[in-house]
Design a protein around this motif. Structure first.
Motif, PDB file in Angstrom:
ATOM      1  N   ALA A  16     -22.730 -44.017   3.416  1.00 30.68           N
ATOM      2  CA  ALA A  16     -23.789 -44.279   2.435  1.00 30.68           C
ATOM      3  C   ALA A  16     -25.145 -44.023   3.063  1.00 30.68           C
ATOM      4  CB  ALA A  16     -23.685 -45.723   1.949  1.00 30.68           C
ATOM      5  N   PRO A  17     -26.094 -43.490   2.293  1.00 26.38           N
ATOM      6  CA  PRO A  17     -27.433 -43.241   2.856  1.00 26.38           C
ATOM      7  C   PRO A  17     -28.115 -44.551   3.243  1.00 26.38           C
ATOM      8  CG  PRO A  17     -27.438 -42.913   0.479  1.00 26.38           C
ATOM      9  CD  PRO A  17     -26.011 -43.095   0.880  1.00 26.38           C
ATOM     10  N   LEU A  37     -17.348 -52.765  -1.697  1.00 25.46           N
ATOM     11  CA  LEU A  37     -18.408 -51.787  -1.419  1.00 25.46           C
ATOM     12  C   LEU A  37     -17.865 -50.364  -1.318  1.00 25.46           C
ATOM     13  CD1 LEU A  37     -20.472 -53.807   1.229  1.00 25.46           C
ATOM     14  CD2 LEU A  37     -20.912 -53.590  -1.219  1.00 25.46           C
ATOM     15  N   TYR A  38     -16.584 -50.222  -0.945  1.00 21.08           N
ATOM     16  CA  TYR A  38     -15.984 -48.896  -0.816  1.00 21.08           C
ATOM     17  C   TYR A  38     -15.713 -48.242  -2.169  1.00 21.08           C
ATOM     18  CZ  TYR A  38     -15.121 -49.572   4.200  1.00 21.08           C
ATOM     19  OH  TYR A  38     -15.256 -49.760   5.553  1.00 21.08           O
ATOM     20  N   GLY A  98     -17.340 -45.028  -3.602  1.00 23.31           N
ATOM     21  CA  GLY A  98     -17.038 -43.705  -3.087  1.00 23.31           C
ATOM     22  C   GLY A  98     -17.786 -43.368  -1.814  1.00 23.31           C
ATOM     23  N   LEU A  99     -18.439 -44.345  -1.175  1.00 22.19           N
ATOM     24  CA  LEU A  99     -19.173 -44.127   0.054  1.00 22.19           C
ATOM     25  C   LEU A  99     -18.762 -45.181   1.074  1.00 22.19           C
ATOM     26  CD1 LEU A  99     -22.734 -43.416  -1.413  1.00 22.19           C
ATOM     27  CD2 LEU A  99     -21.099 -41.723  -0.571  1.00 22.19           C
ATOM     28  N   ARG A 100     -18.876 -44.839   2.318  1.00 21.04           N
ATOM     29  CA  ARG A 100     -18.548 -45.778   3.401  1.00 21.04           C
ATOM     30  C   ARG A 100     -19.785 -46.640   3.672  1.00 21.04           C
ATOM     31  NH1 ARG A 100     -17.124 -44.427   9.580  1.00 21.04           N
ATOM     32  NH2 ARG A 100     -15.544 -46.029   9.974  1.00 21.04           N
ATOM     33  N   PRO A 101     -19.729 -47.962   3.360  1.00 23.74           N
ATOM     34  CA  PRO A 101     -20.936 -48.792   3.458  1.00 23.74           C
ATOM     35  C   PRO A 101     -21.382 -48.981   4.902  1.00 23.74           C
ATOM     36  CG  PRO A 101     -19.034 -50.158   3.012  1.00 23.74           C
ATOM     37  CD  PRO A 101     -18.567 -48.744   2.931  1.00 23.74           C
TER      38      PRO A 101
END
Length: 230
Positions: free
Chosen positions: A224-225, A174-175, A178-181
């Protein structure tokens, strides 16, 4: 202060009161131009000595006009019934002589130091055709022979990180976006990989902590949003 005396002599020589002031203007211009030319021209240049002589002559003429005028004013000499012939002739000749000398200075060329012309480039037709012996390359002690086959440079393999908890392998991809899940996304990945549902505390406190402890740069990723209502 010499101008009134020069004006007085101009009147005695026969000029009108207004035109006689030209005598003072002529001598002042003579002194200024001759001094400027003498200072600008280098030593030994044509017209240098003539300009220096003209500067001294202009000062001598101004100094001579003043006492001669004072001699007539104070009564030592008299211009009655008419001015002396020598005075009329001398004063009348001053303007043309001054103008002639200034024209001479202006017409005298300034010596210019010749500048060496740049060497013409050698064309291909003028280049020497004789073969030039090229010295052999130095034989270094550690030089590699030209006939040797070198192996390609292979970059080192990336470091393989082994997690203590195998559930981390299901969350780690998931990383790569490029976003922190978030916790919900990591729980979904665990369920898809066949692991039982884990609590939020285990996901955030154990699995995420183990991944980001082994790879600290992942902890710096932006979060992550969160999708509302999903």
């Amino acid at each position: 202060m010499c101008a009134p005396g020069e004006h007085h002599l101009g009147k005695l020589a026969g000029w009108s009161d207004t035109l006689a002031w030209g005598m003072a203007g002529v001598l002042a211009a003579y002194a200024g131009i001759a001094a400027a030319v003498a200072s600008k021209r280098p030593k030994g240049a044509p017209g240098k000595k003539s300009a220096v002589l003209g500067a001294w002559l202009s000062l001598a003429t101004a100094m001579s006009a003043q006492p001669v005028s004072h001699m007539f004013v104070t009564g030592h000499w008299t211009a009655e019934p008419r001015p002396p012939v020598w005075l009329v002739v001398t004063v009348s000749c001053v303007p043309p002589l001054v103008l002639g000398h200034l024209l001479h200075l202006a017409a005298t060329p300034v010596r210019v130091t010749p500048v060496a012309a740049p060497a013409a480039p050698v064309t291909a037709a003028e280049e020497p055709t004789d073969p030039v012996a090229v010295p052999p390359a130095p034989a270094w002690a550690l030089a590699v022979p030209a006939s040797a086959h070198l192996l390609p440079i292979v970059p080192p393999a990336p470091k393989v990180i082994e997690y203590d908890d195998e559930r981390c392998y299901a969350i780690r991809p998931l990383y790569e976006a490029g976003l922190r899940p978030g916790t919900k996304a990591m729980r979904t990945a665990l369920l898809a990989a066949g692991f039982a549902d884990c609590s939020d505390g285990i996901i955030r406190g154990k699995l995420r902590d183990e991944i980001e402890r082994n790879e600290p740069h992942l902890a710096l990723l932006p979060p992550a949003p969160v999708s509302i209502g999903a």
